[in-house]
Design a protein around this motif. Sequence first.
Motif, short mmCIF file in Angstrom:
data_model
loop_
_atom_site.label_atom_id
_atom_site.label_comp_id
_atom_site.label_asym_id
_atom_site.label_seq_id
_atom_site.Cartn_x
_atom_site.Cartn_y
_atom_site.Cartn_z
N GLN A 108 39.03 44.79 38.06
CA GLN A 108 40.10 43.78 38.31
C GLN A 108 40.49 43.36 36.97
O GLN A 108 39.95 43.34 35.74
CB GLN A 108 39.20 42.45 38.81
N ILE A 109 41.72 43.42 36.86
CA ILE A 109 42.37 43.19 35.37
C ILE A 109 43.34 41.93 35.33
O ILE A 109 44.01 41.75 36.40
CB ILE A 109 43.38 44.76 35.40
N SER A 110 43.27 41.35 34.32
CA SER A 110 44.02 40.16 33.92
C SER A 110 44.75 40.40 32.66
O SER A 110 44.10 40.75 31.79
CB SER A 110 43.17 38.93 34.03
N GLN A 111 46.07 40.21 32.69
CA GLN A 111 46.81 40.56 31.56
C GLN A 111 47.85 39.32 31.25
O GLN A 111 48.35 38.90 31.92
CB GLN A 111 47.70 41.74 31.50
N VAL A 124 41.70 41.41 30.22
CA VAL A 124 40.44 41.09 30.63
C VAL A 124 40.07 42.03 31.79
O VAL A 124 41.01 41.67 32.67
CB VAL A 124 39.98 39.75 30.96
N THR A 125 39.39 42.88 31.76
CA THR A 125 38.96 43.76 32.64
C THR A 125 37.63 43.63 33.20
O THR A 125 36.78 43.93 32.33
CB THR A 125 39.25 45.34 32.17
N ALA A 126 37.51 43.51 34.28
CA ALA A 126 36.19 43.49 35.12
C ALA A 126 35.71 44.58 36.03
O ALA A 126 36.57 44.82 36.84
CB ALA A 126 35.99 42.14 35.98
N ASN A 154 30.80 44.81 46.58
CA ASN A 154 30.91 43.48 47.15
C ASN A 154 31.79 42.56 46.36
O ASN A 154 31.74 41.39 46.36
CB ASN A 154 29.42 42.86 47.27
N ASN A 155 32.62 43.43 45.33
CA ASN A 155 33.44 42.76 44.48
C ASN A 155 32.99 41.70 43.48
O ASN A 155 33.46 40.54 43.21
CB ASN A 155 34.63 41.69 45.37
N LYS A 156 31.58 42.04 43.17
CA LYS A 156 30.99 41.20 42.04
C LYS A 156 31.23 41.95 40.91
O LYS A 156 30.85 43.17 40.73
CB LYS A 156 29.45 40.98 42.59
N THR A 207 44.11 44.68 40.80
CA THR A 207 42.95 45.40 41.19
C THR A 207 43.35 46.70 41.17
O THR A 207 44.16 47.45 41.92
CB THR A 207 42.10 45.12 42.22
N VAL A 208 42.39 47.50 40.32
CA VAL A 208 42.77 49.25 40.55
C VAL A 208 41.28 49.49 40.63
O VAL A 208 40.88 49.47 39.67
CB VAL A 208 43.39 49.70 39.23
N ASP A 209 41.11 50.38 41.83
CA ASP A 209 39.86 50.91 42.14
C ASP A 209 38.77 49.93 42.00
O ASP A 209 38.96 48.92 42.70
CB ASP A 209 39.61 52.24 41.14
N ASP A 210 37.79 50.31 40.88
CA ASP A 210 36.71 49.42 40.99
C ASP A 210 36.94 48.36 39.53
O ASP A 210 36.03 47.70 38.96
CB ASP A 210 35.49 50.03 40.87
#
Length: 143
Positions: free
Chosen positions: A100-103, A118-120, A125-127, A95-98
């Motif tokens: 969530q990254i999956s690579q 994939v970047t969310a 609230n972490n949603k 996670t970086v700032d706001d």
Amino acid sequence: MKNLLLISLIGLTLFGCEEKKITEEMLLGEWNCKLSTQEAESKNGKLQDFGDPEIGEYKYIFIKKDGQLFWGLSEHVDHLFPFNLEDIYKKTEYTVDDRQISQKIEYLSNDSFRMTDVTATIDKNNKPTSKTKDKLVCERIKE
């Protein structure tokens, strides 16, 4: 004799099932790549499915300077970015700032690989409020 044959078969099976990894040396050179980008937005507080992919084709180059691997678009060799392959294998999710990254990076053959990112974007609230999936499939350009 049966035990020796069984041990040999088990050894071959285990050796054959070993996942091949991409190496920096393998990446060196020019690549034809197809980039697929999909986005998913939040609607009424619920993240929707990914939309249709946007597809683009690009040529990338990987080079090493002073022991560091760099990459970028072939036509912009003067604007290359550091590429830390070890981080991709070690930090598959972070996670970086706001965000969530999956690579991940996957070996397809000696002359092809796939990278998925994939970047969310998340709220306080972490949603997830939106999500982007980039898939890059590359084939080596042979001279």
